[in-house]
Design a protein around this motif. Structure first.
Motif, mmCIF file in Angstrom:
data_model
loop_
_atom_site.group_PDB
_atom_site.id
_atom_site.type_symbol
_atom_site.label_atom_id
_atom_site.label_comp_id
_atom_site.label_asym_id
_atom_site.label_seq_id
_atom_site.Cartn_x
_atom_site.Cartn_y
_atom_site.Cartn_z
ATOM 1 N N HIS A 22 -27.582 73.049 -43.422
ATOM 2 C CA HIS A 22 -27.298 74.666 -43.428
ATOM 3 C C HIS A 22 -25.776 75.121 -43.040
ATOM 4 N N VAL A 23 -25.005 75.584 -43.935
ATOM 5 C CA VAL A 23 -23.888 76.182 -43.730
ATOM 6 C C VAL A 23 -23.750 77.382 -43.386
ATOM 7 N N PRO A 24 -23.550 77.914 -42.024
ATOM 8 C CA PRO A 24 -24.036 79.471 -41.658
ATOM 9 C C PRO A 24 -22.823 80.288 -42.019
ATOM 10 N N PHE A 25 -21.783 80.012 -42.790
ATOM 11 C CA PHE A 25 -20.582 80.987 -43.057
ATOM 12 C C PHE A 25 -20.752 81.825 -44.251
ATOM 13 N N CYS A 26 -20.270 83.111 -44.234
ATOM 14 C CA CYS A 26 -20.387 83.933 -45.328
ATOM 15 C C CYS A 26 -19.148 84.547 -45.399
ATOM 16 N N ALA A 27 -18.547 84.990 -46.656
ATOM 17 C CA ALA A 27 -17.332 85.737 -46.564
ATOM 18 C C ALA A 27 -17.578 87.165 -46.190
ATOM 19 N N SER A 28 -18.906 87.714 -46.471
ATOM 20 C CA SER A 28 -19.275 89.077 -46.083
ATOM 21 C C SER A 28 -20.742 88.993 -45.904
ATOM 22 N N LEU A 29 -21.300 90.220 -45.286
ATOM 23 C CA LEU A 29 -22.843 90.205 -45.102
ATOM 24 C C LEU A 29 -23.330 90.988 -46.228
ATOM 25 N N ARG A 149 -23.502 96.629 -56.034
ATOM 26 C CA ARG A 149 -23.164 97.544 -55.194
ATOM 27 C C ARG A 149 -24.276 97.758 -54.226
ATOM 28 N N LEU A 150 -25.496 98.154 -54.557
ATOM 29 C CA LEU A 150 -26.403 98.561 -53.684
ATOM 30 C C LEU A 150 -26.966 97.441 -52.856
ATOM 31 N N LEU A 151 -26.911 96.023 -53.519
ATOM 32 C CA LEU A 151 -26.932 94.807 -52.494
ATOM 33 C C LEU A 151 -26.070 94.498 -51.439
ATOM 34 N N GLY A 152 -24.959 95.165 -51.662
ATOM 35 C CA GLY A 152 -23.786 95.313 -50.846
ATOM 36 C C GLY A 152 -22.762 93.645 -51.278
ATOM 37 N N ARG A 153 -22.905 93.246 -52.592
ATOM 38 C CA ARG A 153 -22.349 92.136 -52.994
ATOM 39 C C ARG A 153 -21.013 92.518 -53.271
ATOM 40 N N ARG A 154 -19.969 91.551 -52.876
ATOM 41 C CA ARG A 154 -18.743 91.642 -53.165
ATOM 42 C C ARG A 154 -18.202 91.412 -54.474
ATOM 43 N N CYS A 155 -19.133 90.745 -55.126
ATOM 44 C CA CYS A 155 -18.881 90.047 -56.366
ATOM 45 C C CYS A 155 -19.110 91.165 -57.655
ATOM 46 N N ILE A 208 -38.177 88.746 -55.462
ATOM 47 C CA ILE A 208 -38.179 90.260 -55.168
ATOM 48 C C ILE A 208 -37.802 90.555 -53.828
ATOM 49 N N LEU A 209 -36.776 91.627 -53.891
ATOM 50 C CA LEU A 209 -36.157 92.116 -52.734
ATOM 51 C C LEU A 209 -37.082 92.230 -51.580
ATOM 52 N N GLU A 210 -36.720 91.644 -50.433
ATOM 53 C CA GLU A 210 -37.806 91.723 -49.205
ATOM 54 C C GLU A 210 -36.870 92.677 -48.092
ATOM 55 N N LEU A 211 -37.440 93.542 -47.524
ATOM 56 C CA LEU A 211 -37.093 94.387 -46.694
ATOM 57 C C LEU A 211 -37.016 93.543 -45.169
ATOM 58 N N HIS A 212 -36.102 93.265 -44.897
ATOM 59 C CA HIS A 212 -36.310 92.502 -43.379
ATOM 60 C C HIS A 212 -35.994 93.386 -42.210
ATOM 61 N N ALA A 213 -36.544 93.533 -41.102
ATOM 62 C CA ALA A 213 -36.261 94.517 -39.996
ATOM 63 C C ALA A 213 -34.850 93.837 -39.440
ATOM 64 N N GLY A 214 -34.129 94.955 -39.068
ATOM 65 C CA GLY A 214 -32.801 94.378 -38.460
ATOM 66 C C GLY A 214 -31.799 94.285 -39.648
ATOM 67 N N THR A 215 -32.186 94.393 -40.614
ATOM 68 C CA THR A 215 -30.996 94.560 -41.781
ATOM 69 C C THR A 215 -30.668 95.871 -42.112
ATOM 70 N N PRO A 216 -29.298 95.875 -42.642
ATOM 71 C CA PRO A 216 -28.717 97.344 -42.872
ATOM 72 C C PRO A 216 -29.652 98.044 -44.075
ATOM 73 N N LEU A 217 -30.258 97.198 -45.063
ATOM 74 C CA LEU A 217 -30.832 97.971 -46.230
ATOM 75 C C LEU A 217 -32.349 98.517 -45.495
ATOM 76 N N ALA A 218 -32.866 97.655 -44.448
ATOM 77 C CA ALA A 218 -34.261 98.276 -44.049
ATOM 78 C C ALA A 218 -33.987 99.366 -43.298
ATOM 79 N N ALA A 219 -32.930 99.551 -42.492
ATOM 80 C CA ALA A 219 -32.553 100.817 -41.752
ATOM 81 C C ALA A 219 -32.460 101.918 -42.841
ATOM 82 N N ASP A 220 -31.547 101.722 -43.893
ATOM 83 C CA ASP A 220 -31.431 102.815 -45.007
ATOM 84 C C ASP A 220 -32.667 103.350 -45.732
#
Ligand SMILES: C[S@@+](CC[C@H](N)C(=O)[O-])C[C@H]1O[C@@H](n2cnc3c(N)ncnc32)[C@H](O)[C@@H]1O
Length: 416
Positions: A22-29, A149-155, A208-220
């Motif tokens: 497991h490589v735990p690094f990302c350029a953005s979340l 954009r909705l997924l918060g992806r940079r690419c 299928i997109l899952e909403l996980h508690a604690g993520t910005p998407l779930a909060a939105d």
């Protein structure tokens, strides 16, 4: 009769095992992601974590012993994340060679590494291939700029296309991850999959997109800033996309996984067969000798535990007979082949009821979920778990299962 030589029987070779790094690094979340990862890192912290993973490998020498001496040859390796392509190429090679490279490997192992389009370049592709990676799994998610954009992806979609082209030019096997997110349309998704096919993608993981508690998407969604995806819409898009993928030649071999002939992920298949695997790194999971463990996900704690010479485990469970039985039912139920009927607690009336409701089919001694049943796997599992606990029950008039989200994966590389 088995031949036995004068020196006695040859040493018993057990079925091979897997390795997950497991490589735990990302350029953005990303707004939806709940995996163990961070966007706060620099060259020094990346090196420190990689060194800690190598040290964890040494600490797990007992678990590694059968893999190292060839009694259980290592068959597959999956480098997942996070985003492995964030690692400098020399650090990636050190990670792979200092762990997987020290094991007795099968003659034709499968080595997969995950990449994000924006950090996958020619230098990395060449270094990875040189180090033995034969399969790249790209986190594409969508080729639609609005969905990204909705997924918060940079690419952006063109960068993803370029990365797919590069991967297909350098590696014999290319997988890509897609997410069924709000804003997806059937025709558009079908065009994206057709494009992936043309670009040389042999394997698609479609979640299928899952909403996980604690993520910005779930909060939105909870705050009403984004609409909650509607079950009926998700169901029709998922079923439509499964058909479209099949039409393009991708066979669905598991709830979220589709491939062209010969492109199945052997690493994932091993999870569903309950093959042992060594999980290394922050938040990684592992399984051996009926023991499942999960490593500490927090990077500072992970490094501190390993540097103090302790196994960095946050949790470990030894599976008893009941838990093993549930796993033997549920893991194969995810796959197209399904679960052996002899492992299921249901009587004939229950089995007939599920068939009548279009949840599963029975053939050649196995029970396989239909596409409708796959969408309700959580409910189907609860049903069988209840039957396993309580024994035979009266046949219900109807299961009346509503649609639930398709479950995702933990940090086990059971993706791509
Ligand atoms: C652990 S992620 C890492 C992949 C890669 N670094 C990326 O960002 O695309 C592996 C895959 O899990 C899927 N995934 C992650 N979070 C998800 C969620 N909340 N719902 C559905 N799929 C998810 C995505 O398709 C992703 O590519």
């Amino acid at each position: 009769m088995t031949a036995v030589s004068a020196q006695g029987p040859p040493p018993r070779r057990r079925p091979g095992g897997g390795v997950y790094l497991h490589v735990p690094f990302c350029a953005s979340l990303c707004s939806y992601c709940h995996f163990p990862r961070t966007d706060r890192h620099d060259a020094a912290s990346r090196r420190r974590v990689v060194e800690a993973v190598l040290a964890e490998f040494a600490l797990r020498r007992d678990a590694c012993a059968t893999l190292r001496d060839g009694r259980r040859p290592a068959l597959t390796c999956y480098v997942g994340g996070g985003t492995p392509s964030v690692l400098e190429p020399d650090l990636f090679v050190r990670l792979l060679q200092g762990t997987w490279g020290r094991l007795a490997r099968s003659p034709r192992p499968e080595v997969t590494a995950e990449a994000n389009p924006e950090s996958f370049d020619e230098g990395r592709a060449d270094a990875w291939r040189e180090a033995g990676v034969g399969r790249v799994s790209l986190g594409v998610q969508s080729l639609d700029a609005d969905v990204l954009r909705l997924l918060g992806r940079r690419c952006d979609p063109d960068r993803a296309r370029a990365a797919l082209r590069l991967a297909a030019a350098r590696f014999p096997r290319v997988s890509a991850d897609w997410i069924l997110a709000p804003g997806c349309r059937r025709e558009r998704l079908a065009r994206e999959f057709a494009e992936a096919r043309e670009l040389g993608v042999g394997h698609v993981s479609f979640y299928i997109l899952e909403l996980h508690a604690g993520t910005p998407l779930a909060a939105d969604v909870a705050a009403g800033r984004l609409p909650r995806p509607r079950d009926a819409e998700v169901e029709s898009l998922y079923l439509g996309a499964c058909e479209d993928l099949e039409r393009l030649g991708y066979r669905q071999y598991e709830i979220s996984n589709f491939c062209l002939p010969g492109q199945r992920s052997r690493h994932n298949a091993a999870y569903w067969r309950r093959t042992p695997y060594l999980g290394l790194g922050p938040g990684a999971h592992g399984f051996a000798g009926n023991r499942r463990y999960a490593n500490v996900a927090d990077l500072t704690r992970y490094v501190a535990e390993v540097e103090a010479g302790r196994l960095p485990e946050a949790r470990a469970d030894r599976l008893g007979p009941a838990a093993r039985r549930l796993e033997r039912m549920f893991l194969p139920l995810r796959t197209a082949a399904g679960a052996p009927l002899r492992d299921l607690p249901a009587n004939d009336a229950v089995l007939a009821r599920g068939e009548a409701e279009g949840l599963w089919r029975r053939a050649r001694g196995r029970l396989a979920l239909t596409p409708r049943g796959r969408l309700r796997i959580d409910d189907v599992e609860s049903l069988f778990a209840g039957l396993a606990r309580s024994g035979p029950v009266d046949t219900p008039k109807s299961f009346g299962l509503t649609c639930g989200a398709v479950p995702g994966t933990g940090a086990t590389g059971a993706a791509g």
